[in-house]
Motif scaffolding. Structure first.
Motif, short mmCIF file in Angstrom:
data_model
loop_
_atom_site.label_atom_id
_atom_site.label_comp_id
_atom_site.label_asym_id
_atom_site.label_seq_id
_atom_site.Cartn_x
_atom_site.Cartn_y
_atom_site.Cartn_z
N ALA A 51 42.74 36.03 47.32
CA ALA A 51 43.77 36.50 48.26
C ALA A 51 43.22 37.62 49.14
O ALA A 51 43.48 37.67 50.35
N ALA A 52 42.44 38.53 48.51
CA ALA A 52 41.86 39.62 49.30
C ALA A 52 40.91 39.08 50.36
O ALA A 52 40.93 39.49 51.53
N ASP A 82 44.48 34.47 37.39
CA ASP A 82 45.08 35.59 38.11
C ASP A 82 44.00 36.45 38.77
O ASP A 82 44.13 36.86 39.92
N THR A 83 42.91 36.71 38.03
CA THR A 83 41.83 37.51 38.60
C THR A 83 41.22 36.81 39.81
O THR A 83 41.02 37.42 40.87
N ARG A 130 42.62 34.56 41.63
CA ARG A 130 43.61 34.47 42.70
C ARG A 130 43.65 35.77 43.52
O ARG A 130 43.74 35.75 44.75
N LYS A 131 43.59 36.90 42.83
CA LYS A 131 43.65 38.18 43.54
C LYS A 131 42.43 38.37 44.43
O LYS A 131 42.55 38.81 45.59
N LEU A 132 41.25 38.03 43.89
CA LEU A 132 40.04 38.18 44.71
C LEU A 132 40.07 37.23 45.91
O LEU A 132 39.72 37.61 47.03
N SER A 183 35.18 32.72 38.96
CA SER A 183 36.49 32.67 38.30
C SER A 183 36.68 31.33 37.59
O SER A 183 37.12 31.27 36.44
#
Length: 638
Positions: free
Chosen positions: A339-340, A332-333, A335-337, A47
């Motif tokens: 977070a998961a 954002d991408t 961050r989502k990964l 990222s």
């Protein structure tokens, strides 16, 4: 027991060689969490690799453009703020000051525009900035002419004021002469001559007043700012000049008025519409209008430049915003990964923490800690220790063995104390036995003589002696048995009396004086367990007896006194005291100053743990060459 421990230990070591213990389980959990962390790092790296590309483009392309546009916008705004002030300057120095600021800001703008590519939209603004510079030169010419005319008119006004002052000074004596002549001619009855003098006086005064009026109108004309004001002032000035010229013609044949006529003539010259100040005022108004027109053109050029700069700034900001959005999408991408992965890591960590660490390790460790605390404080425990094929199972097994060893060691200390009392116990039993034998012999003799009633008296004495022996043996058996863990209200005085009874023979054999002060039964109740409280008293009194051995003065004191919260037991001796270096270690296990074979060093340590288990406190009240006193403080029943 030692043999059993020797057998168990190798077996435990062999088990640890192959079993899946705590270390292996935590290592597996650590590997899983590290794997997730590595995965998070890989996702973050991918990222941020994308993000770094966008940030690099922003840093290398967009940020310089934004900074350039900001400087360009500031430079354009700075020029626009000076344009309006430039046209309104009233003096040459004010104009020059503002002109220097304007030129400096314009030069900065031109240098900024020159930095850009000539084919770019910003580079196309350079000709417009050059046009502003050309306009500024024209403003310089118009302003120079205007200020030259203004300065000339102000100089003429200053001159006219001096001329006016001189005119008044010259006119005053002439008026006085005319007045004198009129009076003289009137006394001589020369009416015609007096009338002629009167006409000269009127002409002189009128000329002076018209000269003053003309000077004031010229001053007003110089300060006029509108064409209407200039036209109106010129009309009044023309009328005043005509009247002044007529009056000066009347005075032409009067030789004394030559200076007045010359001064008034100078005022008339400056009042001339073709060659005087009105003509210069018209020229100044023309240049002012020209200056206003040029300033307006300059303002329009600056406004146009500002609009074009603003348009370029908006375009640059739009480009920067697009780059920022791409960067935000990359963030954002990632961050989502992340977070998961973080959620998965938390779930895994919670699972390990709750189901293994909390429910398995910590609960078993708490049981082991409670057991260790009970062992250290001397309390008996009934809790079942955790079992398992891991390190905690080994620790539980070791604590079980240690507790058994501790209990046996404490019991051995009590038995050792009983062993030291053996001689006294034999003495206590031998005396009643000898008396019983004597009473039996006497009773037999009395029975053979038929004196049965007297023999019954001997039997009662034998009964009393056997009861005394049974009580003494029961007391010893009670002291030797294992104590109860439950606390209950206990009479401390009774426990101290029983402890003194066990050691009574030592006082007799060693010649030690005992000072006892005990309250009546029931007045000093504390929360304790009788057997363990008696053991504390025995340990303290036995230590006091040991401390006074070999001393010229051998005294042991025992004091029990109730207080508001419970009761206090103070045991003192007249020994040599405790060395300052040993004071802090007297309650440590196996610490002793006695010769080898005279004790294990467990008496005070066991007493300390027993008193702490009762919720009380034990300490050295005082020590020194005159002896030592120990203080035991215990809580009373609720």
């Amino acid at each position: 027991m030692a043999a059993m421990m020797a057998v168990d230990h190798p077996g435990a070591a062999a088990t640890r060689d192959w079993r899946f213990g705590i270390g292996a389980r935590l290592a597996l959990a650590f590997i899983a969490i590290v794997g997730l962390a590595v995965g998070a790092c890989v996702v973050g790296w991918l990222s941020y690799e994308r993000l770094s590309g966008e940030l690099s483009r922003i840093a290398n392309e967009q940020m310089p453009q934004l900074a350039y546009s900001s400087r360009l916008s500031t430079a354009g705004a700075d020029i626009g703020s000076v344009t309006a002030v430039l046209a309104g300057a009233e003096t040459r120095s004010e104009f020059n000051e503002i002109r220097a600021i304007y030129a400096e800001r314009l030069k900065l703008l031109q240098s900024l525009l020159a930095e850009s590519d000539s084919n770019s939209p910003v580079g196309a603004l350079l000709p417009l900035a050059n046009g502003i510079n050309d306009n500024l030169r024209q403003i310089d010419v118009a302003a120079g002419k205007r200020f030259t005319l203004l300065e000339a008119m102000r100089s003429d006004i200053d001159e006219l004021r001096w001329v006016q002052a001189d005119l008044l000074d010259e006119a005053e004596p002439l008026v006085e002469d005319i007045r004198f002549n009129i009076e003289a001619e009137t006394r001589n009855s020369q009416g015609a001559a007096a009338l002629a003098e009167q006409r000269k006086s009127e002409a002189l005064l009128t000329a002076v007043s018209q000269a003053n009026l003309a000077t004031g109108l010229i001053g007003r004309l110089v300060n006029a700012t509108t064409a209407e004001e200039v036209q109106e002032t010129n009309a009044f000035l023309g009328d005043s000049a005509d009247e002044l010229a007529n009056r000066l013609g009347t005075l032409g044949n009067w030789p004394d008025s030559i200076t007045v006529r010359q001064l008034s003539g100078r005022i008339l010259e400056q009042s001339n519409a073709q060659t005087g100040i009105p003509n210069r005022k018209r020229s100044e108004m023309i240049e002012a209008a020209r200056l206003t027109e040029l300033a307006g053109q300059n303002g329009r050029l600056v406004d146009e430049l500002g609009r074009k700069i603003a348009a370029e700034v908006v375009a640059i900001e739009a480009s920067a915003n697009a780059a920022a959005k791409r960067a935000a999408a990359a963030i954002d991408t990632g961050r989502k990964l992340l977070a998961a992965i973080a959620v998965l890591s938390v779930v895994l960590a919670l699972g390990i923490g709750i189901f293994y660490v909390q429910r398995n390790l910590l609960s078993r460790i708490r049981l082991l800690a409670d057991e260790a605390g009970a062992i250290s404080s001397g309390r008996p425990t009934a809790a079942a220790l955790p079992e398992g094929a891991d390190e905690l199972g080994d620790l539980a097994h070791a604590l079980t063995m240690f507790r058994q060893t501790r209990d046996e060691l404490v019991q051995s200390a009590k038995l050792a104390a009983l062993g030291q009392m053996a001689a006294g116990i034999g003495h206590e039993l031998n005396q009643p036995l000898a008396a019983i034998r004597a009473h039996i012999h006497s009773g037999s003799t009395l029975i053979s003589r038929g004196k049965g009633e007297q023999a019954l008296v001997n039997l009662d004495k034998i009964k009393a002696l056997t009861g005394r022996m049974a009580d003494h043996i029961s007391h010893i058996r009670r002291f030797a048995r294992r104590p109860d863990a439950k606390l209950r209200p206990t009479d401390i005085s009774s426990c101290v009396r029983d402890a003194l009874a066990l050691l009574e023979h030592r006082f007799e054999e060693e010649g030690v004086v005992l000072d006892v002060s005990l309250p009546d039964a029931g007045r000093a109740n504390v929360m304790a367990e009788p057997v363990r409280l008696e053991q504390v008293a025995v340990n303290l009194v036995a230590n006091a007896l040991d401390a006074v051995k070999g001393q010229p003065e051998r005294h042991v004191s025992v004091l029990v006194e109730p207080d508001g919260a419970g009761a206090r037991l103070i045991v003192g001796d007249t020994g040599m005291g405790i060395a300052p270096t040993d004071v802090g270690a007297v309650f440590d296990p196996f610490f002793t100053t006695k010769p080898v074979g005279s004790g294990l060093g467990l008496g005070l340590s066991i007493s300390y743990n027993i008193v702490k288990d009762f919720g009380g406190d034990i300490s050295i009240l005082e020590t020194g060459p005159q002896g030592t006193r120990f203080l035991v403080s215990l809580k009373g029943p609720e």
